[in-house]
Scaffold this motif. Sequence first.
Motif, mmCIF file in Angstrom:
data_model
loop_
_atom_site.group_PDB
_atom_site.id
_atom_site.type_symbol
_atom_site.label_atom_id
_atom_site.label_comp_id
_atom_site.label_asym_id
_atom_site.label_seq_id
_atom_site.Cartn_x
_atom_site.Cartn_y
_atom_site.Cartn_z
ATOM 1 N N GLY A 5 -0.274 -1.660 9.625
ATOM 2 C CA GLY A 5 0.056 -0.301 9.223
ATOM 3 C C GLY A 5 1.234 0.255 9.998
ATOM 4 O O GLY A 5 1.499 -0.104 11.140
ATOM 5 N N TRP A 11 -5.121 3.919 7.958
ATOM 6 C CA TRP A 11 -5.499 3.890 6.541
ATOM 7 C C TRP A 11 -6.041 5.232 6.063
ATOM 8 O O TRP A 11 -5.775 5.666 4.945
ATOM 9 C CB TRP A 11 -6.530 2.788 6.320
ATOM 10 C CG TRP A 11 -6.862 2.545 4.891
ATOM 11 C CD1 TRP A 11 -7.978 2.957 4.215
ATOM 12 C CD2 TRP A 11 -6.074 1.819 3.938
ATOM 13 N NE1 TRP A 11 -7.934 2.532 2.909
ATOM 14 C CE2 TRP A 11 -6.766 1.826 2.716
ATOM 15 C CE3 TRP A 11 -4.845 1.161 4.016
ATOM 16 C CZ2 TRP A 11 -6.276 1.209 1.580
ATOM 17 C CZ3 TRP A 11 -4.344 0.538 2.887
ATOM 18 C CH2 TRP A 11 -5.065 0.570 1.681
ATOM 19 N N SER A 17 2.208 10.241 2.958
ATOM 20 C CA SER A 17 2.223 8.895 2.382
ATOM 21 C C SER A 17 3.207 8.030 3.163
ATOM 22 O O SER A 17 4.143 8.542 3.772
ATOM 23 C CB SER A 17 2.652 8.944 0.912
ATOM 24 O OG SER A 17 1.755 9.714 0.142
ATOM 25 N N ARG A 21 1.067 1.524 3.441
ATOM 26 C CA ARG A 21 -0.206 1.733 2.736
ATOM 27 C C ARG A 21 -0.007 1.664 1.226
ATOM 28 O O ARG A 21 -0.839 1.110 0.502
ATOM 29 C CB ARG A 21 -0.824 3.068 3.153
ATOM 30 C CG ARG A 21 -1.434 3.029 4.550
ATOM 31 C CD ARG A 21 -2.092 4.332 4.907
ATOM 32 N NE ARG A 21 -1.110 5.401 5.072
ATOM 33 C CZ ARG A 21 -1.409 6.690 5.112
ATOM 34 N NH1 ARG A 21 -2.657 7.086 4.957
ATOM 35 N NH2 ARG A 21 -0.469 7.597 5.295
ATOM 36 N N SER A 22 1.111 2.220 0.741
ATOM 37 C CA SER A 22 1.383 2.166 -0.702
ATOM 38 C C SER A 22 1.558 0.725 -1.163
ATOM 39 O O SER A 22 1.064 0.336 -2.233
ATOM 40 C CB SER A 22 2.642 2.979 -1.023
ATOM 41 O OG SER A 22 2.455 4.342 -0.705
ATOM 42 N N THR A 24 0.276 -1.992 0.294
ATOM 43 C CA THR A 24 -1.010 -2.690 0.401
ATOM 44 C C THR A 24 -1.834 -2.499 -0.867
ATOM 45 O O THR A 24 -2.460 -3.442 -1.362
ATOM 46 C CB THR A 24 -1.795 -2.172 1.619
ATOM 47 O OG1 THR A 24 -1.015 -2.372 2.798
ATOM 48 C CG2 THR A 24 -3.123 -2.908 1.772
ATOM 49 N N LYS A 25 -1.824 -1.288 -1.409
ATOM 50 C CA LYS A 25 -2.579 -0.996 -2.625
ATOM 51 C C LYS A 25 -1.948 -1.624 -3.861
ATOM 52 O O LYS A 25 -2.615 -1.790 -4.884
ATOM 53 C CB LYS A 25 -2.681 0.522 -2.822
ATOM 54 C CG LYS A 25 -3.451 1.237 -1.724
ATOM 55 C CD LYS A 25 -3.300 2.753 -1.851
ATOM 56 C CE LYS A 25 -3.938 3.470 -0.663
ATOM 57 N NZ LYS A 25 -3.699 4.933 -0.710
ATOM 58 N N PHE A 34 -5.714 -4.901 6.085
ATOM 59 C CA PHE A 34 -4.855 -3.859 6.652
ATOM 60 C C PHE A 34 -5.264 -3.598 8.088
ATOM 61 O O PHE A 34 -6.417 -3.252 8.372
ATOM 62 C CB PHE A 34 -4.976 -2.568 5.832
ATOM 63 C CG PHE A 34 -4.041 -1.475 6.266
ATOM 64 C CD1 PHE A 34 -2.777 -1.366 5.712
ATOM 65 C CD2 PHE A 34 -4.432 -0.535 7.215
ATOM 66 C CE1 PHE A 34 -1.905 -0.352 6.112
ATOM 67 C CE2 PHE A 34 -3.585 0.485 7.615
ATOM 68 C CZ PHE A 34 -2.309 0.578 7.059
ATOM 69 N N ASN A 36 -5.008 -1.282 11.149
ATOM 70 C CA ASN A 36 -4.612 0.062 11.543
ATOM 71 C C ASN A 36 -3.738 0.021 12.794
ATOM 72 O O ASN A 36 -4.064 -0.670 13.759
ATOM 73 C CB ASN A 36 -5.844 0.920 11.843
ATOM 74 C CG ASN A 36 -6.431 1.553 10.602
ATOM 75 O OD1 ASN A 36 -5.703 1.859 9.654
ATOM 76 N ND2 ASN A 36 -7.737 1.766 10.594
ATOM 77 N N VAL A 65 -10.017 -2.991 5.957
ATOM 78 C CA VAL A 65 -9.325 -2.086 6.874
ATOM 79 C C VAL A 65 -9.858 -2.332 8.279
ATOM 80 O O VAL A 65 -11.057 -2.134 8.543
ATOM 81 C CB VAL A 65 -9.525 -0.615 6.461
ATOM 82 C CG1 VAL A 65 -8.783 0.303 7.434
ATOM 83 C CG2 VAL A 65 -9.055 -0.389 5.030
#
Length: 393
Positions: A5, A11, A17, A21-22, A24-25, A34, A36, A65
Amino acid sequence: MIVLGMHPYPWHDDQISDTMRSMTKAFSGVRPVFINPSVGFSRAQKENYALRFRWTSVEDEAVHVCTRPLETVPASFGLGKVKHRWTLRQLNGFIASILGEDWRRESLLYVSSGGIAQSYETAEALGAPLMALDILDDNLAFPGISPREKAMLEAFFAALLARSAVATVVSDYLYQKLANQQPEKIKLLPNGVDVRRYSYCPDYSKEIAELRGLERPLIGFVGAITSWIDLELLLKIADRMAKGTLVMAGPVVQEAISRDLFARLTDHPRVAFTGPVPPQRVPHFLHQFDVLLLPRNYAPHSLASDPLKLYEYMATGKPVLSTALPSALRFRDAIYVGQGHEEVIALLEKALFDWSPERSQKCRDAVAAMTWENRAKTLLEWVEAAAPARRLH
């Protein structure tokens, strides 16, 4: 896919934003893990982290996570070094417990320049044979870095670049700066946007409590108010407004901005600060504003950026007014871009009164293909081309 991250956004962060993270999704056909970033003692205390001595993980919509141990232990009295070593020593075995002992044969470690030291230390701890580096800002040009720290970070950054199979940069400014260092692996990959999320829906016409009672038109900015925001420009805009409200919605990084300018803004009768806006509410705010403002300054780390907010603004189809960042100049046939303060202020009236349906459609069309899914797919294709024996999706 093991994603570190972007510091300092774990997370669960609900204030802003970020790219990591965007992405990863958005990855398809891979198993995302992910990691942290460390949030630090103060934030861990504030958010009531439990004292844990080992890494832990939870599954959130198919994403593992992972959270570091000892986050609630302060860094003073040498404890910071102890917890740091303890955390990194455990990481390899923890990843193996999730992905199996042979995880290196089938995995990609994906790190960013948002926290160069953590990216370097994570790569060293894992010894991952395949890695991708996403260079999201000119992080080494950020203000407040001491010469000693900068020298250390430059060494870490060079090591990350050398280790990576692919290193992507989000702006042409960064590409021009870095391509000569590793021309075979540096690739230009601008940021992305969740187009559907920012497109208009009827719910976005409903009144927002934080904006109730503010005089229109609403000139709005959503995002972190930090070292790359031009506070002088904001004051000039507010002073010239005969009516309406300049709305600043987002967290304020007090230590990164001028106290005097910020105090003058908070006292200004035409300026309203709403505080942080959770990402899920950002589209609603944007559709309530009459003009979407991107008031970036021209500091090196600002010029190198590719603001997520620009793409989110454009996906709404609302009037967009930006300072002349290189990333914004690419879209000057669709949005309004002002070189200096006076030009930005002059263009504000055009943004309010001359915005057309054709220009709105140009905005939406310009970002229609710039989805996070397309960005993630492109990154994996480049990694596979660099390491043809590996298949990641």
